[in-house]
Write a protein that holds these residues in place. Structure first.
Motif, short mmCIF file in Angstrom:
data_model
loop_
_atom_site.label_atom_id
_atom_site.label_comp_id
_atom_site.label_asym_id
_atom_site.label_seq_id
_atom_site.Cartn_x
_atom_site.Cartn_y
_atom_site.Cartn_z
N VAL A 297 -4.87 -7.20 -0.01
CA VAL A 297 -4.26 -5.96 -0.94
C VAL A 297 -3.27 -7.02 -1.98
N GLU B 44 -8.06 10.30 2.88
CA GLU B 44 -8.69 9.80 4.13
C GLU B 44 -7.92 8.47 4.50
N ILE B 45 -7.74 7.87 3.34
CA ILE B 45 -7.06 6.70 3.68
C ILE B 45 -5.69 6.76 4.08
N LEU B 46 -4.99 7.89 4.04
CA LEU B 46 -3.84 8.14 4.40
C LEU B 46 -3.83 9.12 5.76
N GLY B 47 -5.26 9.07 6.06
CA GLY B 47 -5.33 9.61 7.43
C GLY B 47 -5.21 11.24 7.59
N ALA B 48 -5.24 11.73 6.43
CA ALA B 48 -4.96 13.23 6.29
C ALA B 48 -6.10 14.03 7.10
N ARG C 210 -8.39 12.14 -8.28
CA ARG C 210 -8.15 11.18 -7.28
C ARG C 210 -6.78 10.87 -7.39
N TYR D 86 -7.02 -1.00 7.23
CA TYR D 86 -7.48 0.25 6.82
C TYR D 86 -9.11 -0.37 6.10
N TYR E 141 -5.96 0.54 -4.90
CA TYR E 141 -5.16 1.20 -5.72
C TYR E 141 -4.86 2.42 -5.17
N VAL E 142 -5.49 3.06 -4.60
CA VAL E 142 -5.08 4.40 -3.83
C VAL E 142 -4.20 4.17 -2.68
N GLY E 143 -3.81 2.94 -2.22
CA GLY E 143 -2.85 2.82 -1.27
C GLY E 143 -3.57 2.50 0.16
N ALA E 144 -4.84 1.87 0.23
CA ALA E 144 -5.37 1.58 1.35
C ALA E 144 -4.71 0.39 1.98
N ARG F 275 1.78 2.05 -3.43
CA ARG F 275 0.88 2.39 -4.08
C ARG F 275 0.44 3.89 -4.02
N ARG F 276 0.91 4.41 -2.78
CA ARG F 276 0.81 5.95 -2.45
C ARG F 276 1.31 6.81 -3.32
N PRO G 29 0.69 -1.19 -0.03
CA PRO G 29 -0.02 0.08 0.02
C PRO G 29 0.60 1.31 -0.06
N TYR G 30 1.98 1.16 0.40
CA TYR G 30 2.89 2.36 0.88
C TYR G 30 3.51 2.59 -0.56
N PHE H 262 -11.70 10.71 -0.42
CA PHE H 262 -11.44 9.32 0.18
C PHE H 262 -10.09 8.98 -0.17
N ALA H 263 -9.38 9.35 -1.26
CA ALA H 263 -7.88 8.80 -1.54
C ALA H 263 -6.91 9.48 -0.46
N MET I 285 -4.16 11.55 14.31
CA MET I 285 -4.31 10.71 12.86
C MET I 285 -5.02 9.41 13.41
N ARG J 66 -8.42 9.87 13.90
CA ARG J 66 -9.39 10.15 12.82
C ARG J 66 -9.53 8.70 12.09
N LYS J 67 -8.58 7.81 12.05
CA LYS J 67 -8.71 6.59 11.34
C LYS J 67 -9.83 5.76 11.93
#
Ligand SMILES: Nc1ncnc2c1ncn2[C@@H]1O[C@H](COP(=O)(O)OP(=O)(O)O)[C@@H](O)[C@H]1O
Ligand SMILES: [Mg+2]
Lengths: 282, 303
Positions: B303, A106-110, A151, B214, B207-210, A79-80, A76-77, A103-104, B1, B4-5
């Motif tokens: 994943v 949010e996944i990172l916890g921004a 996105r 998560y 794909y976005v890296g979750a 892919r970011r 995942p890291y 939501f892209a 952080m 929030r998650k």
């Protein structure tokens, strides 16, 4: 830098090779078309870069990192740092344009505030600031793909991978999408576009990596789509890219409207990724 | 952080639940029914256990001795009873006392006993045992003493009860295992459907890296939440049913010719066991919910 080092890949032990002995390099900041007929292996190439599939032989490197060595939980890291754009847009139909992009992050916890700031910026970059609250099915194909690109870009990836991004679009929309990708590339992001859209490739005159049946057919800078020498403007090997690689200094210059030092953001992503990677492999 | 998650995960799990109201209802119902059954088994088992305890103590083993036994013999028996760890307590009734009891039990007809020679009545030791399982051994031992003529005990009742208790416990365990498997299966399936219905979204998230965690957490929370709701509902039901039965059987009942077996003698008051089944139910509910969804999510989200 992206490097394919003698990559062969079969989807099953006895299946025919989807890619065979494929080698090439893409420098930071390049704009590259990967072309080839349907079934030639373009999507497979993309899947190797996102670690969705593993090669049967050879090694893929991203910034020197050997992807087959990458632990699953670190994928995942990786892919970011890669933004993905798809032919079918892949938007979530129940989420608004804003939410699809947010939501892209949010996944990172921004934080909510940085999400709101960044999403607004990316949406104005792709020209959809005013459609924030629309649902995907209220948008045209071209607009949907812009949301897809927003996105992909919202986390400031260093690489943008687009698999047939204009496959579902009419020529006018295709053109504006390509212009957008070019602009993103001008700001320092490496852009790799898989396509079999002949006209577009010819018009853009970028580096072309052509594969056929999983083999490298040609790798030419400032090339046209058609095979055969008469179409080539330039066939010098692409180890030294001509397509004006946006160097480090150029990479720092992000579009004015985003008004954010992207280098920092990008570095941060990579640092966190490096951090996980190093900590894990120790 | 981090926080929030966590909040995002909770929000997403609630969204999942709202998105599939029928599925959620079905899962909650199953878990509730399963835990309700479980609660009934637990309550029955606890009460049965108490019944054995009460029975074991209530009808004492009666050791009848010859009216002509010597004082030495009496002392020997008393010493033995005092030393036996299985003897909870004992009392000795002299022939006079036995006579008094007899007279009282005859009520108005006691004049019939006017000329009765109570010296012919036996000495009787009333012994309360700790563990009914060891009653037989005790009887064998005490019979060997000189002067002992007869040993009476609610032998058959106790043995039957012990057997019943064992069956109840085995049944509880079996029911527990079966119901656990069924509920795990139901929850796992619910989460599987929930995952499938969002397959596209999950794919995009990857794909976005979750990270796996998560993506998985909302589903595990969803399962846990359903387990918890099921546990609370079933606890409420067991509570209500028990209270109703308790009032009918114990408080309401005046006459009883059931002796020790009368409900009021062994049925535990709600206050004594409410916390046990509520805790067990909650524990089970959370466990089933979390484990069931974890099973699905591990299988279908990678994943
Ligand atoms: N998931 C898969 N399982 C098995 N074979 C596949 C799979 N995906 C692609 N292939 C095969 O691999 C080859 C390359 O496919 P692909 O990379 O999708 O080509 P392209 O994207 O250029 O159309 C094709 O022969 C295709 O049939
Ligand atoms: Mg393809």
């Amino acid at each position: 830098m992206i490097e394919f080092d003698h990559i062969s890949m079969a989807y099953a032990p006895k299946a025919p090779l989807a890619l065979s002995d494929l080698s090439f390099r893409i420098q930071d900041g390049e704009f590259v078309f990967v072309i080839g007929q349907s079934g030639s292996g373009k999507s497979t190439l993309v899947k190797l870069l996102t670690c969705e599939e593993k090669p049967s032989a050879g090694e893929v490197y991203i910034d020197g990192l050997a992807l087959t060595q990458l632990k699953r939980r670190l994928v995942p890291y990786l892919r970011r740092s890669i933004g993905m754009v798809f032919q079918d847009f892949r938007l979530i139909p129940t989420k608004t344009v804003y939410e699809n992009v947010a939501f892209a992050m949010e996944i990172l916890g921004a934080s909510r505030r940085s999400i709101s700031r960044q999403v607004s910026m990316v949406l104005s970059t792709v020209g959809l600031r005013s459609r924030e609250r629309a649902l995907p099915n209220e948008l045209s194909g071209g607009e949907q793909q812009r949301v897809g690109i927003a996105r992909a870009m919202v986390n400031n990836p260093s690489i943008l991978l687009a698999d047939e991004p204009t496959g579902n679009l009419d020529p006018v929309n295709s053109e504006s999408i390509m212009a957008l990708l070019e602009e993103i590339n001008r700001n320092g992001t490496t852009v790799v576009v898989c396509t079999h859209d002949r006209e577009m490739v010819d018009r853009m005159q970028k580096r072309v990596i052509e594969i056929a049946d999983g083999r490298l057919l040609r790798d030419a800078t400032r090339a046209l789509y058609g095979s055969g020498d008469k179409y080539l403007l330039d066939i010098e090997p692409a180890a030294v890219p001509v397509s004006e690689p946006a160097g480090q200094d150029q990479a720092t210059a992000q579009p004015a409207e985003t008004g954010q030092p992207p280098q920092n953001h990008r570095d941060k992503l990579f640092t966190s990724y490096d951090y996980y990677y190093k900590r894990k492999s120790r | 952080m981090k926080l929030r998650k966590i909040l995002t995960a909770i929000r997403d799990s609630l969204l999942n639940i709202v998105r599939h109201p029928l599925l959620t209802l079905a899962s909650v119902t199953t878990v509730t029914l399963m835990l309700l059954l479980m609660g009934v088994f637990i309550v029955v088992s606890l009460n049965a256990g108490n019944l054995v305890k009460v029975v074991a103590q209530q009808p004492p083993v009666e050791v009848w001795c010859d009216a002509t036994m010597t004082e030495q013999q009496q002392e020997d028996i008393a010493a033995y009873l005092a030393a036996d760890s299985n003897v909870l307590s004992f009392t000795m009734l002299t022939p006079e006392e036995n006579f008094e009891q007899l007279k009282q039990s005859m009520g108005q007809d006691q004049s019939a006993l006017d000329n009765f020679d109570y010296a012919k009545l036996p000495y009787v030791y009333q012994v309360k045992l700790q563990d009914p399982d060891l009653a037989e051994a005790f009887v064998a031992q005490i019979k060997a003493f000189p002067g002992v003529t007869q040993v009476d005990m609610a032998e058959s009742v106790m043995q039957k009860l012990t057997k019943i208790i064992n069956w109840v416990n085995a049944g509880t365990l079996l029911a527990f295992i079966i119901l656990l498997v069924i509920s795990l299966f139901i929850i796992a399936n619910m989460v599987r459907l929930s995952v499938f219905s969002r397959a596209e979204e999950i794919n995009i998230m990857k794909y976005v890296g979750a990270t796996n965690a998560y993506i998985r957490w909302p589903y595990i929370l969803e399962g846990t939440l359903i387990g918890t709701v099921g546990a609370l509902l079933s606890s409420g039901l067991v509570y209500g049913i028990y209270q109703w039965l308790y009032q009918r059987l114990v408080t309401g009942q005046s006459s009883s010719d059931l002796g020790v077996l009368a409900p009021r003698n062994f049925v535990l008051p709600l206050s004594q066991l409410a916390w046990i089944f509520i805790l067990v139910n909650l524990g089970l509910g959370v466990l089933i919910g979390a484990a069931g969804s974890a099973m699905s999510v591990r299988k279908y989200i990678k994943v």
